[in-house]
Every structure is written in C-alpha cells, then in structure tokens.
Design an enzyme around this catalytic site. Structure first.
Site, PDB file in Angstrom:
ATOM      1  CE  LYS A  13      -2.121  -0.868   3.757  1.00  0.00           C
ATOM      2  NZ  LYS A  13      -1.524  -2.129   4.227  1.00  0.00           N
ATOM      3  NE  ARG A  88      -3.913  -1.404   9.540  1.00  0.00           N
ATOM      4  CZ  ARG A  88      -2.879  -0.994   9.478  1.00  0.00           C
ATOM      5  NH1 ARG A  88      -2.994   0.308   8.828  1.00  0.00           N
ATOM      6  NH2 ARG A  88      -1.767  -1.418   9.850  1.00  0.00           N
ATOM      7  NE  ARG A 127       7.757  -2.931   5.022  1.00  0.00           N
ATOM      8  CZ  ARG A 127       6.342  -2.726   4.762  1.00  0.00           C
ATOM      9  NH1 ARG A 127       5.881  -2.628   3.648  1.00  0.00           N
ATOM     10  NH2 ARG A 127       5.603  -2.748   5.873  1.00  0.00           N
ATOM     11  NE  ARG A 162       7.240  -0.559  10.142  1.00  0.00           N
ATOM     12  CZ  ARG A 162       6.208  -0.694   9.227  1.00  0.00           C
ATOM     13  NH1 ARG A 162       6.239   0.168   8.332  1.00  0.00           N
ATOM     14  NH2 ARG A 162       5.090  -1.066   9.636  1.00  0.00           N
ATOM     15  NE  ARG A 173       2.311  -4.823  10.826  1.00  0.00           N
ATOM     16  CZ  ARG A 173       3.369  -4.664   9.917  1.00  0.00           C
ATOM     17  NH1 ARG A 173       4.529  -5.077  10.199  1.00  0.00           N
ATOM     18  NH2 ARG A 173       2.917  -3.925   9.080  1.00  0.00           N
TER      19      ARG A 173
HETATM   20  P1  AMP Z   1       1.014   0.269   8.961  1.00  0.00           P
HETATM   21  O1  AMP Z   1       2.521   0.985   8.708  1.00  0.00           O
HETATM   22  O2  AMP Z   1      -0.026   0.850   8.161  1.00  0.00           O
HETATM   23  O3  AMP Z   1       1.258  -1.115   8.780  1.00  0.00           O
HETATM   24  O4  AMP Z   1       0.656   0.697  10.441  1.00  0.00           O
HETATM   25  C1  AMP Z   1       1.883   0.363  11.724  1.00  0.00           C
HETATM   26  C2  AMP Z   1       0.800   0.106  13.009  1.00  0.00           C
HETATM   27  O5  AMP Z   1       0.124   1.159  13.078  1.00  0.00           O
HETATM   28  C3  AMP Z   1      -0.204  -0.897  12.770  1.00  0.00           C
HETATM   29  O6  AMP Z   1       0.411  -2.129  12.958  1.00  0.00           O
HETATM   30  C4  AMP Z   1      -1.155  -0.230  13.980  1.00  0.00           C
HETATM   31  O7  AMP Z   1      -0.593  -0.605  15.221  1.00  0.00           O
HETATM   32  C5  AMP Z   1      -0.953   1.034  13.869  1.00  0.00           C
HETATM   33  N1  AMP Z   1      -2.050   1.692  12.761  1.00  0.00           N
HETATM   34  C6  AMP Z   1      -1.811   2.194  11.564  1.00  0.00           C
HETATM   35  N2  AMP Z   1      -2.853   2.598  10.951  1.00  0.00           N
HETATM   36  C7  AMP Z   1      -3.994   2.221  12.053  1.00  0.00           C
HETATM   37  C8  AMP Z   1      -5.553   2.410  11.891  1.00  0.00           C
HETATM   38  N3  AMP Z   1      -5.916   2.876  10.827  1.00  0.00           N
HETATM   39  N4  AMP Z   1      -6.203   1.739  12.784  1.00  0.00           N
HETATM   40  C9  AMP Z   1      -5.397   1.226  14.071  1.00  0.00           C
HETATM   41  N5  AMP Z   1      -4.046   1.346  14.022  1.00  0.00           N
HETATM   42  C10 AMP Z   1      -3.245   1.843  13.042  1.00  0.00           C
END
Ligand code: AMP
Length: 215
Positions: A13, A88, A127, A162, A173
C-alpha cells in the site's frame, strides 16, 4: 483522486500510494507513518500508540478518528488523497463514511490490493525502512536494497527493520488483519465502491489503478 488502499500488511500500500501521488498531486495519508512520527517525537499520541504498535495490535479507533478528522480538513487534501492503512476496522469505516458526508467528499473507489500470503511474508521479513522520519524510504534487501553499508540511497540515514517487523509481531499483524480489517472488503463491496487488483508488482498495480480512475 480520492481513494482508499485496502490490503494486508506487506501488500504494498505504501509503495503504491507514493507512486500515485506523482500522478495528480493527491496526498498520501498513512496513519502508520503519522503514528510512527508521533512515537519518534514522543508526543502524547505517540506515547499512547507505541505499546499497541510494537505488539502488532491496532491502536484504538478513537485515537485514529481524531487524527483523521483533523488531517482530512488540511488544505493539501483539497487536490485529493490516497488513504493508506486507514480505515482498518468496521467502526473506522463507518465513522469515515459519516465524516466524508459531513465534509461533502465523495470517494472514487476502494482499491483492494490482493497479494498471496507467501509473497506477503517474504516481503515483510526482508523489508527495511529509512529511520529518518522525513524520508521513511522503503527498501527490500533482496529486490531493492539500500546502500552496501545499510544506509538510505536518498538521505544517507541508516535503514532499519521496524519493531513491528519481527516474526512474532508480523504473525500478530496478519492475524489482526484477517480478523479486523478483511471484513472491510465486504463492507465496501456492499457500498458499491470495491475494486480488487491482483497486486504482484507495485508499478503494474499503479497502472491498473490509473486506468480505473480514467475509465
Ligand atoms: P502500517 O504502517 O499501516 O502497517 O501501521 C503500523 C501500525 O500502526 C499498525 O500495526 C497499527 O498498530 C497502527 N495503525 C496504523 N493505522 C492504523 C489504523 N487505521 N487503526 C489502528 N491502528 C493503526
């Protein structure tokens, strides 16, 4: 364009969103990037979010909705936006629907990036991300490596794995995605907004999304 990118962690994404911003000046809004910056800066939001993120759990919906309500009203969103990692959960999608109605904004569509699970696992474990919050360039040690000493080709900061990309956090996740986020596919199908793209290469997916926007 005004689109939502839906897909499992590692579906690409972030990369697709970045490439799409070059198309028509729409901004990428990544809740993950916003939260990671808040954690780095040690803001009250970052302090609340860190423990959830490190475990690979979702941050509470109320925190995310506060961020997004403010973010979508910033002037740079007027030219369009690409939502990356939001919504999400079903409650977030329902709140977003109300918010967009209130702001009189209509979505073009929801792009569901469909990627086989083995490809996702391989991508996540290989990654690396630039640690500079201003850059956050994404690399892959196999297909798109950083410099030989592990630094970023764009800004020379170190690239890192990360905290939420350890094997345990990745498993959590993906489980969280299946339970809480995958139901959004049905939600947006019912809304008549869903378009699914088999997404093995980010460039091809970007080309397909552009075609869909133009048709
Ligand atoms: P991402 O980089 O989008 O995978 O986000 C990293 C982490 O941020 C996720 O594993 C969640 O802990 C948190 N996060 C990001 N976006 C959301 C969302 N829309 N709702 C809840 N937690 C989020």
């Amino acid at each position: 364009m005004r689109i939502i990118l839906l897909g499992a962690p590692g579906a690409g994404k972030g990369t697709v969103a970045k490439l799409l911003t070059e198309f028509d000046g729409s901004v990428q809004i990544s809740t993950g990037d916003i939260l990671r910056s808040a954690v780095k800066e040690g803001t009250p939001l970052g302090k609340k979010a860190k423990e959830y993120m490190d475990r690979g759990d979702l941050v509470p919906d109320s925190l995310i909705m506060d961020i997004m309500e403010a973010r979508l009203q910033e002037p740079d969103c007027r030219n369009g936006f690409i939502l990356d990692g939001f919504p999400r959960t079903i409650p977030q999608a329902e709140e977003l629907k109300k918010l967009l109605t209130k702001l009189n904004i209509k979505l073009d569509f929801v792009a569901n990036l469909d990627v086989p699970r083995d490809v996702i696992l391989d991508r996540l474990t290989t990654r690396r991300t630039c640690c500079n919050p201003e850059c956050q360039a994404i690399y892959n040690i196999k297909s798109n490596p950083p410099k030989e000493d592990g630094t970023c080709t764009l800004c020379n900061h170190q690239t890192i794995q990360r905290d939420d990309e350890t094997e345990e956090a990745i498993t959590n996740r993906l489980e969280t995605y299946n339970q809480k986020t995958a139901p959004l596919i049905g939600f947006y199908e019912k809304e008549g907004l869903l378009k699914t793209f088999l997404s093995l290469s980010s460039k091809d997916t970007v080309a397909d999304i552009k075609k869909t926007l133009q048709s």
